[in-house]
Structure formats: C-alpha cells, structure tokens
Motif scaffolding. Sequence first.
Motif, PDB file in Angstrom:
ATOM      1  N   GLY A 195       0.834  -1.203   0.000  1.00 60.45           N
ATOM      2  CA  GLY A 195       0.000   0.000   0.000  1.00 60.45           C
ATOM      3  C   GLY A 195       0.862   1.243   0.000  1.00 60.45           C
ATOM      4  O   GLY A 195       2.086   1.174   0.118  1.00 60.45           O
ATOM      5  N   ARG A 225     -11.382   5.719   3.984  1.00 60.85           N
ATOM      6  CA  ARG A 225     -10.512   4.642   3.526  1.00 60.85           C
ATOM      7  C   ARG A 225     -10.398   3.532   4.556  1.00 60.85           C
ATOM      8  O   ARG A 225     -10.323   2.363   4.211  1.00 60.85           O
ATOM      9  CB  ARG A 225      -9.147   5.204   3.149  1.00 60.85           C
ATOM     10  N   GLN A 251     -13.282  -0.493   0.113  1.00 61.75           N
ATOM     11  CA  GLN A 251     -13.766  -1.417  -0.914  1.00 61.75           C
ATOM     12  C   GLN A 251     -15.024  -0.909  -1.616  1.00 61.75           C
ATOM     13  O   GLN A 251     -15.290  -1.282  -2.754  1.00 61.75           O
ATOM     14  CB  GLN A 251     -14.006  -2.800  -0.325  1.00 61.75           C
ATOM     15  N   MET A 299     -13.211   1.384  -4.127  1.00 62.04           N
ATOM     16  CA  MET A 299     -12.263   0.632  -4.959  1.00 62.04           C
ATOM     17  C   MET A 299     -12.489  -0.863  -4.722  1.00 62.04           C
ATOM     18  O   MET A 299     -11.803  -1.469  -3.896  1.00 62.04           O
ATOM     19  CB  MET A 299     -10.832   1.025  -4.586  1.00 62.04           C
ATOM     20  N   THR A 331      -9.506  -3.378  -4.370  1.00 57.49           N
ATOM     21  CA  THR A 331      -8.421  -3.152  -3.416  1.00 57.49           C
ATOM     22  C   THR A 331      -8.221  -4.373  -2.523  1.00 57.49           C
ATOM     23  O   THR A 331      -9.159  -5.117  -2.254  1.00 57.49           O
ATOM     24  CB  THR A 331      -8.696  -1.902  -2.546  1.00 57.49           C
TER      25      THR A 331
END
Length: 97
Positions: A26, A44, A49, A52, A55
């Motif tokens: 990351g 985040r 998820q 994104m 991820t």
Amino acid sequence: TERDQGHCVLCHQIDDLDAEFQGNVGPDLSTVGDRLSPAQIRFRLVDLQSLMPDTVMPSYYRLHDLNQVQEGFQGQTILNAGQIEHLVAYLASRTQD
C-alpha cells in the motif's frame, strides 16, 4: 503495528515508527496527513472497498457484503469506532511539518 489491531504495517510504511519489516504493498503513510483530510482517511479505513472494489485493503468497519467471515467473527467489525478514530487522528497528524 499489532496483528490483532489491523496490522497496518503489513502493507504500509510509516517513517519513524518502531516496527520491523514494514510493507510496500500500500502507499507510504509517513505524510498521509498532507495528502488526505481526516474524513478521507476515515473513509478509507471504514470501507475503501466501496470506492475501490478491487483493493486488497480490508474494510475495517463494514458489516455488509462480506465474504468468507469465520463464524465467530460474523456481525463484528475488524476495528471498533474508537479504534478507527484513534487511527484517523494519528494518520492525520502524519505530516512533513
């Protein structure tokens, strides 16, 4: 840095943190407070998820749409709200200044 508390350094690096074998999967979080607001950091941590889907970062405070959750952990978040807020405060303080 603790395995049972999210183990962020498994994937991320944070300069000056006393943790061996920090990850590089990351982004580097050493100055994340310069890049993201507390709300962006919180989002985040809570459920990246949803933004994104591909991820590998877990959603640390989500209870819906989870796969392969061991029976003893169903209905629980990975981190509780207080832990999320502590992480947000810590990461938001990580700036170059």
